[in-house]
Design an enzyme around this catalytic site. Structure first.
Site, short mmCIF file in Angstrom:
data_model
loop_
_atom_site.label_atom_id
_atom_site.label_comp_id
_atom_site.label_asym_id
_atom_site.label_seq_id
_atom_site.Cartn_x
_atom_site.Cartn_y
_atom_site.Cartn_z
N GLU A 185 23.44 -22.38 -24.98
CA GLU A 185 22.93 -23.75 -24.91
C GLU A 185 24.08 -24.77 -24.95
OE1 GLU A 185 18.47 -23.26 -26.76
OE2 GLU A 185 20.09 -23.65 -28.16
N GLU A 265 14.65 -17.71 -24.01
CA GLU A 265 14.18 -17.90 -25.39
C GLU A 265 12.79 -18.53 -25.33
OE1 GLU A 265 16.51 -19.97 -28.29
OE2 GLU A 265 18.35 -18.90 -27.80
#
Length: 663
Positions: A185, A265
């Site tokens: 991320e 995710e």
């Protein structure tokens, strides 16, 4: 051979005498941009995966947890590797015991599971500093997660240790690792340093080879995908239930017009912060979102397996969202597999969805692990055993419950044990990083420089208490200073009175604008705006002392204080012939830490919640001889300390139902 000419090499390739990724007989895992899918050994492939953190699962439970994931219908597991878990100090590596990542990966292969590896170097995972070692901050000017030379040198050194262990386990090499994530991320980080991502790409390619599939993960926000993606790294996204699946994958298509749809995710729950309500997510909601994605042909990784950290040091991290938000000890945020590894309603709902798209493994789901409610243990407090006494001084209130003996010591009375090297003298306070203290606690000691007959303000500059400071004047607890909350106290005293502040690291920021989260007193304390000076600073090694048997191996010192303020409570209890998983509740205790048989089981914070119990794996308990308990209570134990051993977790003062706690 080096002297072989191109025509001869072409003949060998044509004859199939050299194995290449293009060869049908070669093991391969590739992107198919034409058909928008993965190809495994040449055939279209879609994975349904779940995350599991080996660092948060006791090694004896690895097989149980992985088998339950396999029987849920998952083909793949996603595995984080926390850098700071394996390199606690520069150049000091630990891959033993619970840290044996190679043994864990080999077990996944034995059970027939594929692996998506997330080796960082930054992983987030609600883990201390996102997996980055705190010793990086020993260089105060370092810029983490950038092209900063000092940071890149440390990263390269680590990758040269880790990735050679990974390469033989890649799918192309005969192993079961099908893909490897680079960073995590990164688009959410302020730096947006493409040079850093290019450096990582080069390092991963050099150490893992050209065939392994490398990818990134970011949210669906355009700005984050802009900064978190790089040519040569396949871009995937993450989002949770309730999202518009078509719109979410539309964000991926803007950066990857072709190739498989991937949610790396899919949030089956959410994390807990101290002082906020326990998170929960509807099983039906999670199942519907999963089905919507699978109907589109997407590959999905779910956060299926968050478990308790069972380590020698406290590892939970923190977020920074307008203020510092430390996460709870438990990593069971309403997970499909509970903290104790129990299948939940949510897991069976997910399993039902998976069965619509692929066959489930033959056989029953392994059952929940056995739990034991050892019951109430009534404790009374003493300051020391009588001279020559070795028998337990205290016992349980009822015969059928475990017995527990107790001894007590104020933290300030045992600094010689907890800081055997002695204090460091400094005109002004030093940070944990300047002291080379990674975790835990530091005591800052000075004296009042003048008489304070009327209440005076003891205060700290903004954002300089990192993270909680327990204040004692003449060894009497005065109150607590806290990051982004209370930063002043009113005190009175005489010149020469001792002033001690016990500083606690509640976890370095694992997600937020900046992971350079220094700990301790970052600025000087003042008394009515006049700076205090002449400090003695004690970096405490509590974990080491407890692991070496203290205080059970020595008679305690006499206590000079009462029940309020930082103090150790220790004792022993025996199990009634079995050592099953259990949960410990701390009725009317305030905040502190628990060790059993030297294992740090994490923080309790009864007053703030939502977590009200700590999970105790049966694997840390003894049968046939006493179990050593050590509790460090930071603010104040109850007049009649009680521990309650339950067979289920407790959140927000409401017992959970079955394996799942509710608010």
């Amino acid at each position: 051979p080096a002297k072989m000419g191109l025509p001869a090499l072409a003949l060998l390739l044509a004859a199939g005498l050299l194995h290449t990724q293009a060869s049908p007989s070669a093991r391969s895992f590739q992107l198919d941009y034409e058909h928008n899918c993965f190809r495994k050994d040449g055939a279209p492939f879609r994975y349904i995966s779940g995350s599991i953190h080996y660092a948060r699962v006791p090694r004896p439970a690895w097989r149980d947890r992985l088998l339950k994931m396999y029987m849920s219908g998952l083909s793949t597991v996603q595995v984080y590797v926390p850098w700071n878990y394996h390199e606690p100090l520069p150049g000091v590596y630990d891959f033993t015991g619970n840290r044996d990542v190679e043994a864990f990966l080999d077990l996944t292969a034995e059970l027939g599971l594929l692996v998506i590896l997330r080796p960082g170097p930054y992983i987030c995972a609600e883990w201390e500093m996102g997996g980055l070692p705190a010793w990086l901050l020993w260089k105060p000017d370092i810029k983490l997660r950038t092209s900063n030379p000092a940071y890149l040198a440390a990263v390269d050194s680590w990758l040269h240790i880790l990735l050679p262990k990974i390469k033989p386990r890649l799918y192309q090499q005969g192993g079961n690792i099908i893909s490897v994530q680079v960073e995590n991320e990164y688009g959410s980080y302020y730096a947006c340093d493409y040079g850093y991502l290019r450096h990582l790409l080069g390092s991963f390619r050099a150490l893992l080879g050209s065939e392994v599939l490398l990818f990134t993960t970011d949210s669906t926000r355009a700005e984050e995908l802009r900064c978190g993606t790089l040519q040569g790294l396949y871009a995937t996204i993450d989002f949770g239930p309730g999202s518009n699946v078509t719109e979410a994958f539309g964000a991926q298509r803007r950066v990857e017009p072709k190739g498989p749809l991937v949610n790396s995710e899919y949030y089956t729950g959410w994390l807990d912060y101290w002082g906020e309500a326990h998170a929960s997510t509807s099983a039906a909601w999670v199942a519907q979102g999963l089905e919507d994605m699978l109907q589109l042909g997407a590959s999905v990784n779910m956060q299926v397996g968050p478990f308790l950290q069972l380590t020698s040091l406290p590892w939970p991290g923190a977020d920074y969202k307008d203020q510092y938000k430390p996460v709870t000890t438990s990593y069971d945020y309403d997970a499909p597999l509970s903290e104790a590894g129990d299948p939940t309603e949510k897991l069976f709902a997910i399993r039902t969805v998976i069965s619509k798209f692929q066959p489930l493994p033959v056989g029953p789901m392994p059952p929940a692990t056995p739990k034991y409610a050892y019951g109430w243990v009534a404790l009374r407090k003493v300051s020391a055993y009588p001279e020559g006494c070795t028998a337990p001084a205290w016992h349980c209130s009822t015969a059928q419950h475990p017995s527990l003996s107790l001894q007590y010591a104020d933290l300030l009375d045992v600094l010689d044990v907890l800081c055997p090297s002695g204090p460091i003298q400094s005109q002004f306070p030093l940070t944990f990083e300047a002291l080379k203290q990674v975790h835990g606690f530091v005591v800052y000691h000075t004296q009042l420089p003048w008489d304070v007959p009327d209440p005076a303000t003891l205060g700290a500059p903004p954002h300089s208490i990192c993270d909680r400071g327990y204040v004692m004047l003449q060894k009497e607890y005065q109150g607590t200073l806290e990051r982004d909350r209370q930063t002043t106290l009113q005190v009175t005293g005489r010149a020469g009175d001792t002033l001690d502040i016990l500083l606690e690291n509640m976890g370095r920021i694992s997600f937020g604008a900046n992971t350079s989260d220094f700990k301790g007193l970052l600025g000087n304390l003042s008394l009515n705006s006049k700076p205090l000076s002449n400090w003695l600073i004690y970096p405490l090694a509590i974990d080491i002392a407890v692991q070496q048997g203290w205080p059970h191996t020595a008679l305690p010192k006499s206590s000079s204080g009462g029940r309020v303020g930082p103090a150790f409570y220790t004792g022993t209890f025996e199990t009634p012939g079995i050592a099953w998983d259990t949960f410990v509740k701390f009725p009317s205790w305030s905040k502190g830490l628990l060790w059993i048989n030297g294992f740090n089981l994490g923080r309790y914070w009864t007053r703030r919640g939502p977590q009200q119990t700590l999970f105790v794996p049966g694997s840390v308990l003894h049968v046939g001889h006493p179990n050593n308990i050590t509790v460090l209570e930071l603010e104040g134990a109850p007049p009649n300390p009680l521990l309650l051993f339950l067979d289920r977790p407790l959140y927000n003062r409401t017992l959970g139902c079955s394996a799942m706690a509710t608010e």
